[in-house]
Design a protein around this motif. Structure first.
Motif, short mmCIF file in Angstrom:
data_model
loop_
_atom_site.label_atom_id
_atom_site.label_comp_id
_atom_site.label_asym_id
_atom_site.label_seq_id
_atom_site.Cartn_x
_atom_site.Cartn_y
_atom_site.Cartn_z
N LEU A 165 1.31 -33.40 23.75
CA LEU A 165 1.98 -32.42 24.60
C LEU A 165 3.49 -32.68 24.61
CD1 LEU A 165 1.86 -30.06 26.56
CD2 LEU A 165 1.30 -31.67 28.40
N TYR A 172 -1.66 -25.23 26.94
CA TYR A 172 -2.31 -26.53 27.07
C TYR A 172 -3.26 -26.52 28.28
CZ TYR A 172 -2.97 -31.56 27.10
OH TYR A 172 -3.54 -32.80 27.05
N GLN A 197 -7.29 -27.20 28.50
CA GLN A 197 -7.78 -28.24 29.40
C GLN A 197 -8.85 -27.68 30.32
OE1 GLN A 197 -4.79 -29.99 31.96
NE2 GLN A 197 -6.15 -31.62 32.65
#
Length: 292
Positions: free
Chosen positions: A233, A254, A258
């Motif tokens: 990240l 992201y 997740q």
């Protein structure tokens, strides 16, 4: 309505966290955000409590306003380190008197710059498990009590097993569900859940999600709570760190991945740290709603 009851009858929970603004303009902005997010029909929303009780009056006012002026189920964060037991009971009586039935019991952060000099009130609670016990002793089953969980361990704890030992104390004292500190690598969450189950903890544990929309800000939060920001990240964000829109786009992408992974692993819900803004949360929700 009690969050513990809702969780028993809900397949998956979606909830949001807000903080009490410092200005009337900030408060107006917060309630615009709440209005923007209402279409999601969150299971509950929560309102934070400042270090050392610094936002006491603002937190109480915002909790009351959400409870009386919206249809949302609201949970008040309550910390203990800056208060006597009588002060805590008085605050919770205010909530009970208007019908608020949910509280997140926290030790709370020591105010910045006071780590060495801070003095705990002699007639207070030093730890969250003591606060949970105090609430149960004075209010019985009126409140549904949530507590914090730390997938990577509390920053003041020497190791994860020690932290889980103290987490169990909170559950044994009467906590009915937990919300985790933010994390960015789901492996920490899965490992934590596996470990707590082995010591007999079976309350719902809801993962806390913090979308990266401002890397400098998130890094500061992560440093404070001991959350690891994955190398992958960081490597994606660093080249565009001076372009806020690109950072936000990467952060949302992201967070979507997740959340998708967490939902596929059967988590009970997702708790979004909104920072009083709706854009990122709405974008993430719209991409994962079919999994909820």
């Amino acid at each position: 309505m009690k969050i513990s009851d809702i969780l028993q009858h809900t397949k998956r929970s979606v909830s949001f966290e807000f903080f009490p603004p410092k200005t009337p303009e900030g408060e107006d902005s917060l309630f615009r955000t709440i209005k923007d997010l209402e279409f999601i029909k969150p299971t509950f929303v929560s309102v934070t409590y400042g270090a050392g009780g610094s936002t006491r009056e603002r937190t109480i006012r915002i909790v009351k306003k959400i409870h009386t002026e919206t249809k949302l189920t609201v949970m008040a964060h309550q910390t203990c380190i800056g208060h006597t037991k009588n002060e805590i009971v008085d605050i919770l009586k205010e909530y009970r008197n208007i019908g608020v039935q949910n509280v997140l019991a926290l030790r709370g952060d020591i105010p910045e710059g006071q780590k060495e000099s801070f003095v705990f009130p002699p007639d207070g609670c030093r730890y969250a498990n003591e606060l949970v016990s105090l609430i149960r002793e004075n209010f019985g089953d009126w409140f549904s009590i949530g507590v914090a969980a730390y997938p990577e361990g509390h920053p003041e704890s020497p190791d994860l097993d020690t932290d889980i030992f103290y987490f169990k104390k909170k559950v044994d004292a009467g906590a009915e569900f937990a919300i985790t500190q933010m994390f960015f690598d789901n492996r920490y969450f899965y490992n934590f859940v596996e470990k707590v189950q082995k010591v007999g903890i079976d309350i719902p544990i809801i993962p806390g999600i913090m979308p990266v929309t401002n890397f400098k800000q998130i890094k500061k939060f992560a440093d404070m709570c001991g959350a690891t920001i994955p190398k992958e990240l960081i490597e994606k964000i660093q080249p565009v760190a001076d372009r806020p829109e690109e950072v936000e786009k990467i952060g949302i992408e992201y967070a979507v991945k997740q959340c998708e992974d967490l939902l596929k692993h059967g988590v009970k819900g997702l708790h979004f740290y909104t920072l009083n803004k709706s854009k990122a949360t709405i974008q993430i929700y719209n991409q994962i709603k079919d999994l909820i």
